[in-house]
Design an enzyme around this catalytic site. Structure first.
Site, PDB file in Angstrom:
ATOM      1  N   GLU A 196     -37.628  -0.089   5.041  1.00 45.57           N
ATOM      2  CA  GLU A 196     -38.189  -1.061   3.853  1.00 45.57           C
ATOM      3  C   GLU A 196     -38.408  -0.403   2.487  1.00 45.57           C
ATOM      4  OE1 GLU A 196     -41.812  -2.959   5.258  1.00 45.57           O
ATOM      5  OE2 GLU A 196     -40.827  -4.092   6.834  1.00 45.57           O
ATOM      6  N   GLU A 237     -37.001  -4.195  13.147  1.00 45.51           N
ATOM      7  CA  GLU A 237     -38.464  -4.260  13.464  1.00 45.51           C
ATOM      8  C   GLU A 237     -38.750  -5.636  13.672  1.00 45.51           C
ATOM      9  OE1 GLU A 237     -40.620  -1.468  10.550  1.00 45.51           O
ATOM     10  OE2 GLU A 237     -42.101  -2.892  10.702  1.00 45.51           O
TER      11      GLU A 237
HETATM   12  C1  GAL Z   1     -43.442  -3.164   8.404  1.00 40.88           C
HETATM   13  C2  GAL Z   1     -43.499  -1.739   8.216  1.00 40.88           C
HETATM   14  C3  GAL Z   1     -44.216  -1.007   9.498  1.00 40.88           C
HETATM   15  C4  GAL Z   1     -45.403  -1.498   9.404  1.00 40.88           C
HETATM   16  C5  GAL Z   1     -45.204  -3.112   9.961  1.00 40.88           C
HETATM   17  C6  GAL Z   1     -46.679  -3.659  10.240  1.00 40.88           C
HETATM   18  O1  GAL Z   1     -43.140  -3.882   7.258  1.00 40.88           O
HETATM   19  O2  GAL Z   1     -42.262  -1.293   8.136  1.00 40.88           O
HETATM   20  O3  GAL Z   1     -44.098   0.199   8.832  1.00 40.88           O
HETATM   21  O4  GAL Z   1     -46.071  -1.453   8.442  1.00 40.88           O
HETATM   22  O5  GAL Z   1     -44.621  -3.675   8.638  1.00 40.88           O
HETATM   23  O6  GAL Z   1     -46.285  -4.992  10.580  1.00 40.88           O
END
Ligand code: GAL
Length: 821
Positions: A438, A514
């Site tokens: 991100e 993710e």
């Molecule tokens: C994402 C990020 C992670 C964590 C996660 C929580 O955007 O890449 O590191 O912060 O959100 O939902």
């Protein structure tokens, strides 16, 4: 200080271990010392401590791996950050209290170690290898600076030959953690291992081999080994390299010898053939060892062992990912590096326990978010069978936090990527590199150029693995072709946009880099049971009905549905496998919350309900039949109390106090009804709930019951290990449950438990999985959370027996013996 045998791969047989590692510590040109014991430590800034004569007798004596901040105390002012988290869609800045865990990791500290390396004599070479030091490590030997690094997560080595002394050496390492440098708990100190490696003047350097397997078929595999040789004198004449490949049974399966000349530019290539290769996969983690011997004439100068695997990986447009020719989707989790109550200090048994739990869930892949892993984790993944996405950065040039990696990028990015790849490119578990998570640079004009710069470095250092990144800014990344340049476009939390992205992506493939970010607290159930975004309650907990998530995220079922219907989506990495210290979303501003709610497994290592939802989907080999919630809700009599069942059986019938409440089958009506069986309207009455599961033919095949608990009566202890190694490092994790007279867990028990370890063991830590608990992990007492907590005990170096006793006011004391060998 202890001399060690390089590394233990459990995948290789004892026979092979004996043959490979015993004796290599001494006399074969190479000796490696692990500097674990007798470190002196002090917080504060002591530049004068680099002087060998400095008096450190008042400093604390510690053993590394060591995390200086994990003993707390917790405080909402520790690294509190007034920030606007753009990634979370926040419009203004606000004060985040537990964002980095509320632990006192900010500041400077020094470590000193006085050691003798008997193998070091005049004319020998010496190197120090640091697996990671948090952060900005500055290394001094015998009063002089020998090297430094900046990023706390990376491994680096330094040639210390010039400054090494025969006899006593004094090593001093200074560290500094800046405030507002992280989005999670980074840990503090020498939290990974420090090695001193002594070799002959002509030897193979740290990470000096690179093994690839360019041809793999049923009959044979071609193994290409590139070996670097460094000679202090610059003379390579008369040198030869003999490499032997050994299989897991200890049998030699290939050998090759090569004479070296200076023309080879210090890097020598050997091609070997392994017949009938036993391929590596998560299901068959077969390993080989390449034992490379360096000779000058007949004299053995060095012996270097590289463990590797033979496996093929392919990422194809539309078809997706295949391993050894078989298409599969990643059933992965993202994990941060901390080990809950142990903090960032690595420990092999703690890591192994995590992997045992993940394996049982059916997980086959891990993303080392958002930084380089400890080498011990990568080795365990090789041995136990997990595929790894090894990730480097959470920031490039555009910052997310004010003192983060953006300050280091220009000077360090290439060095960091090179070390990450050199340290991990022989490991079969590693199946892709990630250059970032991100990064806000996705939206900038320069972003694509940085991406290309980093991806090219990866290709240069390892052409065998593709490169990905986790992107969150779908529109920007598609519009400016950022996503189109990556080998593998990874999207974070975009299941409903996969179709749109696919149409625009030349790669014709997408990774859920993710996913989910569902939030829950183990054993906590909130009513009414409805899907909610960023829901907050007065007690700072989230519901375990697994329907609560964030503005940007989803419930597991939504991702499952898209993964199941789109062939070109190559799998997912769930945020997260384990709860971690810091990032207590949705309670980022609500102290005392200071650890995450995202984990499938809580901070203590106890599976939350969601574990069984993933298990029912990911582990078809083992039956799963799990009931949500518990059934002890005094005061809810007559109120709607939904029952969910996570199972891999297609249907089940629910009975409350022996009365059927009907049968449910999985169906395609909604994403949740595809993956859960739900009785949404049943009312609570104390007693017993039972589910009977039916197979596809409607035959009853399994059942599960949950009973209403009575008053707390006694404590039940269950250990993950029956015996420990008497090495002073091995750990057992013992779950203590407060149960009623019949042995039913009391789901609201909060009894304060006290721990005592006698015999050949020591109390190490405790955690209860409550993200709001300010009780300290290292003190031998804690309140149970939702009836449970987990105690960690450690062996001593003496074999024998340890006894853990757990007591609490009004409850019968429980005792658990564990043997140590
Ligand atoms: C994402 C990020 C992670 C964590 C996660 C929580 O955007 O890449 O590191 O912060 O959100 O939902």
């Amino acid at each position: 200080m202890n001399a060690i045998k390089i590394s233990l791969y459990r995948g290789l047989s004892i026979l092979l271990l004996a043959a490979l590692f015993c004796g290599t510590a001494q006399g074969q040109g190479r000796t490696e010392y692990l500097l674990e014991k007798n470190w002196k430590f002090s917080k504060g800034d002591f530049p004068e401590s680099v002087n060998p004569a400095f008096d450190d007798s008042k400093w604390e004596t510690v053993r590394i791996p060591h995390d200086w901040a994990i003993k707390g105390p917790f405080d909402g002012n520790n690294d509190s950050q007034n920030v606007q988290i753009v990634q979370n869609g926040e419009q203004t800045a606000s004060l985040k209290t537990g964002r980095t865990g509320g632990l006192p990791f900010v500041g400077k500290a020094w470590y000193r170690n006085t050691f003798v390396a008997p193998a070091f004599t005049k004319g020998k070479k010496a190197a120090i290898l640091i697996d990671g030091a948090m952060s900005y490590p500055k290394v001094f030997l015998n009063g002089e600076a020998v090297g430094h690094w900046a990023y706390g997560y990376n491994s680096f080595s330094i040639d210390i030959t010039d400054k090494m002394r025969v006899g006593k050496n004094v090593l001093a390492i200074g560290l500094e953690n800046l405030p507002e440098a992280s989005r999670w708990y980074p840990g503090a100190g020498l939290y990974r291992n420090v090695h001193v490696i002594i070799t002959d003047e002509v030897s193979i350097p740290v990470w000096g081999t690179y093994i690839t397997t360019p041809v793999i078929n049923k009959d044979f595999a071609r193994v290409k080994i590139r070996t670097q040789v460094n000679s202090l004198s610059g003379n390579y004449n008369g040198l030869s390299l003999q490499t032997t490949i050994v299989n897991a049974k200890g049998e030699t399966v290939a050998t090759a010898t090569k004479k070296l000349t200076t023309e080879d530019l210090n890097e020598f290539e050997q091609d070997l053939v392994v017949r009938n290769p036993e391929l590596w996969s998560p299901e068959t983690p077969n390993l080989y060892a390449a034992v490379t011997k360096l000779y000058a004439g007949n004299s053995l100068k060095d012996e270097y062992t590289t463990t590797f695997g033979i496996r093929s990986i392919k990422y194809e447009a539309e078809k997706g990912f295949s391993l050894n020719g078989v298409y599969r989707k990643f059933k992965g989790v993202c994990n941060h590096h901390d080990l809950g109550p142990l903090g960032a200090a690595i420990n092999v048994s703690a890591l192994r326990r995590q992997l045992v739990l993940l394996k049982d869930m059916g997980c086959d892949a891990i993303r080392t978010s958002h930084n380089m892993p400890a080498p011990e984790l990568v080795k365990l993944c090789d041995e136990m069978g997990f595929m790894l996405m090894v990730e480097s950065f959470d920031e490039w040039k555009a910052p997310k936090v004010s003192n983060g990696y953006s300050h280091l990028f220009d000077e360090w990015a290439e060095k960091d990527i090179v070390n990450m790849i050199h340290a991990n490119r022989n490991n079969p578990s590693v199946v892709m590199w990630s250059i970032g998570n991100e990064v806000p640079d996705q939206s900038t004009k320069e972003g694509g150029k940085i991406l290309k710069f980093l991806q090219d470095i990866c290709h240069r250092e390892d052409p065998t693995r593709p490169v990905t990144a986790g992107m969150d800014r779908l529109k920007d990344a598609l519009d400016n072709n950022f996503a189109a340049v990556l080998d593998i476009p990874g999207f974070n939390y975009k299941p409903f946009w996969y179709g749109e992205a696919y149409k625009r992506l030349p790669q014709e493939m997408i990774l859920g880099s993710e996913t989910a970010s569902t939030v829950s607290s183990r054993g906590v159930y909130k009513f009414p049971v409805v899907p909610q975004k960023m829901k907050m309650y007065d007690d700072n907990q989230s519901s375990s009905y697994d329907l609560e998530y964030c503005n940007w995220s989803q419930i597991p079922d939504d991702e499952f549905m898209m993964q199941d219907s789109l062939k070109y989506v190559i799998g997912e990495f769930v945020w997260t496998g384990f709860d971690y210290l810091g990032e207590p979303t949705p309670y980022d501003e609500k102290w005392p919350s200071h650890s995450s709610y995202f984990g499938i497994i809580d901070l203590a290592g106890i599976p939350k309900d969601r574990f069984y939802l993933y298990r029912s989907k990911w582990n078809p080999e083992k039956p799963t039949l799990h009931i949500v919630p518990h059934w002890t809700f005094p005061g809810r009599e007559g109120k709607v109390t939904p029952v969910f069942v996570y199972t891999n059986y297609p249907s089940a019938e629910l009975f409350i106090n022996n009365k059927s409440r009907g049968r449910q089958s999985k169906n395609k009506a909604t994403s949740t009804s595809r993956y859960r069986l739900m009785w949404n309207n049943v009312k609570y009455e104390p007693g017993e709930i039972k589910v009977v599961a039916y197979d596809g033919n409607g035959k009853p095949v399994a059942e599960q019951t949950v009973k209403t608990a009575g008053k707390p009566h006694h404590i039940v202890l269950e250990s993950d290990r029956k015996t420990l190694m008497a090495d002073g490092k091995d750990l057992a994790y013992i779950t203590a449950s407060v149960v009623d007279a019949n042995g039913t867990v009391c789901p609201d028990a909060e009894n304060s438990l006290n721990f005592k370890v006698t015999g050949q063991g020591a109390y190490k830590a405790v955690a209860n999985g409550d993200p709001t608990s300010l009780e300290l992990f290292h003190l031998p007492k804690m309140k149970a959370f939702k009836g449970k907590l987990v105690i960690t005990v450690q062996s001593t170096e003496q074999a024998g027996k340890l006894n853990l006793s757990v007591s609490a006011k009004g409850l019968k004391t429980a005792v658990l013996p564990i043997e140590t060998r």
